[in-house]
Design an enzyme around this catalytic site. Sequence first.
Site, PDB file in Angstrom:
ATOM      1  N   MET A  26       0.924  -1.203  -0.010  1.00 50.49           N
ATOM      2  CA  MET A  26       0.061  -0.318  -0.159  1.00 50.49           C
ATOM      3  C   MET A  26       0.844   1.194  -0.089  1.00 50.49           C
ATOM      4  O   MET A  26       0.623   2.462   0.343  1.00 50.49           O
ATOM      5  CB  MET A  26      -0.929  -0.086   1.233  1.00 50.49           C
ATOM      6  CG  MET A  26      -1.922  -1.198   1.381  1.00 50.49           C
ATOM      7  SD  MET A  26      -3.456  -0.878   2.128  1.00 50.49           S
ATOM      8  CE  MET A  26      -2.768  -0.670   3.703  1.00 50.49           C
ATOM      9  N   HIS A  86       9.298  -3.580   3.367  1.00 48.84           N
ATOM     10  CA  HIS A  86       8.812  -3.669   2.218  1.00 48.84           C
ATOM     11  C   HIS A  86       9.706  -4.023   0.941  1.00 48.84           C
ATOM     12  O   HIS A  86       9.886  -4.849   0.028  1.00 48.84           O
ATOM     13  CB  HIS A  86       8.025  -2.300   1.443  1.00 48.84           C
ATOM     14  CG  HIS A  86       6.962  -1.883   2.162  1.00 48.84           C
ATOM     15  ND1 HIS A  86       6.663  -0.725   3.207  1.00 48.84           N
ATOM     16  CD2 HIS A  86       5.596  -2.462   2.357  1.00 48.84           C
ATOM     17  CE1 HIS A  86       5.679  -0.703   3.739  1.00 48.84           C
ATOM     18  NE2 HIS A  86       4.862  -1.663   3.219  1.00 48.84           N
TER      19      HIS A  86
HETATM   20  P1  AMP Z   1       1.334  -2.917   3.483  1.00 47.09           P
HETATM   21  O1  AMP Z   1       1.999  -1.942   2.467  1.00 47.09           O
HETATM   22  O2  AMP Z   1       1.287  -2.564   4.908  1.00 47.09           O
HETATM   23  O3  AMP Z   1      -0.042  -3.601   3.021  1.00 47.09           O
HETATM   24  O4  AMP Z   1       2.580  -4.138   3.469  1.00 47.09           O
HETATM   25  C1  AMP Z   1       2.944  -4.641   2.163  1.00 47.09           C
HETATM   26  C2  AMP Z   1       3.467  -5.934   2.525  1.00 47.09           C
HETATM   27  O5  AMP Z   1       4.842  -5.605   3.364  1.00 47.09           O
HETATM   28  C3  AMP Z   1       2.841  -7.017   3.436  1.00 47.09           C
HETATM   29  O6  AMP Z   1       3.059  -8.264   2.806  1.00 47.09           O
HETATM   30  C4  AMP Z   1       3.365  -6.729   4.648  1.00 47.09           C
HETATM   31  O7  AMP Z   1       3.453  -7.928   5.526  1.00 47.09           O
HETATM   32  C5  AMP Z   1       4.964  -6.350   4.577  1.00 47.09           C
HETATM   33  N1  AMP Z   1       5.418  -5.816   5.705  1.00 47.09           N
HETATM   34  C6  AMP Z   1       4.913  -4.599   6.131  1.00 47.09           C
HETATM   35  N2  AMP Z   1       5.966  -4.518   7.344  1.00 47.09           N
HETATM   36  C7  AMP Z   1       6.838  -5.205   7.287  1.00 47.09           C
HETATM   37  C8  AMP Z   1       7.877  -5.540   7.996  1.00 47.09           C
HETATM   38  N3  AMP Z   1       8.147  -4.851   9.115  1.00 47.09           N
HETATM   39  N4  AMP Z   1       8.446  -6.812   7.774  1.00 47.09           N
HETATM   40  C9  AMP Z   1       8.564  -7.499   6.899  1.00 47.09           C
HETATM   41  N5  AMP Z   1       7.210  -7.233   5.981  1.00 47.09           N
HETATM   42  C10 AMP Z   1       6.634  -6.083   6.155  1.00 47.09           C
END
Ligand code: AMP
Length: 284
Positions: free
Chosen positions: A31, A38
């Site tokens: 997102m 990410h």
């Molecule tokens: P989001 O943009 O929050 O939807 O996250 C996109 C992807 O990044 C998802 O698969 C999350 O689980 C992953 N993600 C977010 N924060 C972390 C983190 N601290 N460590 C590993 N992966 C992450």
Amino acid sequence: MVTVIESISEMREFIKQVKLQNKRVGFVPTMGALHEGHLTLMREAQSVSDIVVASIFVNPTQFGPNEDYDAYPRTWQEDITACQRAGVDVVFRPRVVDMYPEGWGTWISVEQVTEKLCGQTRPGHFRGVATVVTKLFNIVQPDKAFFGQKDAQQVVVLMKMVRDLNMNVEIVMVPIVRDEDGLAKSSRNTYLTADQRTAALVLSCSLAFAQQLVRQGQRDVDFIRNEVQGKIGAEPLANVEYVEIYSFPELQEVRTVSGKVLLAVAVKFGATRLIDNIILEAKE
Ligand code: AMP
């Protein structure tokens, strides 16, 4: 140079060409408001794929009516630079009206594993996630898709969805990336005041403490849960939503730690809701 694609038909055409060349597509849905978590997914994708596609789409259908859809951080220029550095080939940035056009109305609803943990307090959240990820998979047709353990329940839900619906994609889970002091990286960390951020360290500390207990031979799930709940509850700025332990990846109730179990927490600091987790493993 990273290519930015906004139209769904253009994305499809790009993928068609890539597939004709028998190239393996790695996909990282996000997102935006990108951070090192990410970027780790992107690098992981890069190491095992010929072409890496990352999507940046703040998906309205996974936010509840009182959640932070409008306020969610959007940092497009920084994100593009970060994607480029992480070796992403294409950033797919669809528009909300193209993903959810007038008259749209089909949902993917994964049962059971969505009913606990975040599913309890965020009704409809996983339905929105499963639906948008299905749509993105249909457009990008990845061989592998990379998701963070940070959202462990999301990984469980998507693995079940892929299995149940015979989707031709492998879900890869990547470990949680943390700040040096232990706070799990999150786009929502920017909402925290300095005091809240310090208080939020109680999450990673409690999870590490639970791991220590298991290493010392503790196997009683209720005991471990109570210890963690007590530690987090003792932090005045923390408002505990849940502290739960389930088998992983089945998310079944367990009384003792045997094999892999997921210890997951959701805690509010002011209006900011943070989640964190650890997979505990009893080595008999
Ligand atoms: P989001 O943009 O929050 O939807 O996250 C996109 C992807 O990044 C998802 O698969 C999350 O689980 C992953 N993600 C977010 N924060 C972390 C983190 N601290 N460590 C590993 N992966 C992450």
